[in-house]
Design a protein around this motif. Sequence first.
Motif, PDB file in Angstrom:
ATOM      1  N   SER A  61       0.837  -1.188   0.000  1.00 42.31           N
ATOM      2  CA  SER A  61       0.000   0.000   0.000  1.00 42.31           C
ATOM      3  C   SER A  61       0.873   1.239   0.000  1.00 42.31           C
ATOM      4  N   ALA A  98     -14.207  11.954  -7.761  1.00 43.46           N
ATOM      5  CA  ALA A  98     -15.179  11.207  -6.948  1.00 43.46           C
ATOM      6  C   ALA A  98     -15.418   9.811  -7.499  1.00 43.46           C
ATOM      7  N   THR A  99     -15.210   9.621  -8.789  1.00 49.90           N
ATOM      8  CA  THR A  99     -15.429   8.309  -9.406  1.00 49.90           C
ATOM      9  C   THR A  99     -14.245   7.368  -9.215  1.00 49.90           C
ATOM     10  N   GLU A 100     -13.140   7.875  -8.726  1.00 50.97           N
ATOM     11  CA  GLU A 100     -11.919   7.077  -8.582  1.00 50.97           C
ATOM     12  C   GLU A 100     -11.833   6.502  -7.174  1.00 50.97           C
ATOM     13  N   ALA A 101     -11.888   5.175  -7.054  1.00 47.96           N
ATOM     14  CA  ALA A 101     -11.876   4.508  -5.746  1.00 47.96           C
ATOM     15  C   ALA A 101     -10.599   4.779  -4.958  1.00 47.96           C
ATOM     16  N   ALA A 102      -9.486   4.973  -5.627  1.00 44.68           N
ATOM     17  CA  ALA A 102      -8.215   5.196  -4.939  1.00 44.68           C
ATOM     18  C   ALA A 102      -8.151   6.563  -4.263  1.00 44.68           C
ATOM     19  N   LEU A 121      -9.313   8.740  -1.629  1.00 44.10           N
ATOM     20  CA  LEU A 121     -10.057   8.577  -0.377  1.00 44.10           C
ATOM     21  C   LEU A 121     -10.666   9.882   0.104  1.00 44.10           C
ATOM     22  N   GLN A 122      -9.974  10.992  -0.143  1.00 42.10           N
ATOM     23  CA  GLN A 122     -10.448  12.288   0.305  1.00 42.10           C
ATOM     24  C   GLN A 122     -10.083  13.339  -0.730  1.00 42.10           C
ATOM     25  N   GLN A 141      -4.869   6.307  -1.965  1.00 42.40           N
ATOM     26  CA  GLN A 141      -4.321   5.035  -1.491  1.00 42.40           C
ATOM     27  C   GLN A 141      -4.242   4.091  -2.682  1.00 42.40           C
TER      28      GLN A 141
END
Length: 150
Positions: free
Chosen positions: A62, A87-91, A93-94, A109
């Motif tokens: 990670s 916002a569409t990108e899972a990686a 986080l904030q 991440q």
Amino acid sequence: MDDIDRRILTALQLDAAQTNSELAQAVHVSPPTCLRRVRHLTDTGVITRRVALVDPAKIGPSLTVIVEISLDVQAAERMAEFETLVATEAAVLQCYRVAPGPDFVLIVQVADMPAYHALAHRLFAAHANVRNVKAYFSTFRSKFETRVAV
């Protein structure tokens, strides 16, 4: 919001997995009162969701990256367009709009540097309105909190 609500929120932020009876005992109210208050806090949007916090180091390789993004055009619709993209990108986080300095700060991440490179190409290099990207790669996480002072 009164002192009981604040005690409930503080206790839930430390351990949201406790039963209603355990929570009621911890905050010194009856279980029906506690349940009613938690439902009210949820219904009014004070409690937005309950989640499990996962230690990224325990699930495999990670890499945490803090990324500063500056846009060429800072019009409201262009800022919102960028927020929709990340916002569409899972990686991611904030995502924070910030001032002064860059327009956004992202907490990302990913598994490793090749994964970050792919994300950077997809989100930043391919996006015409991104002027500057500055990335900081975490070498050690000494503190991580999710709780908000209430």
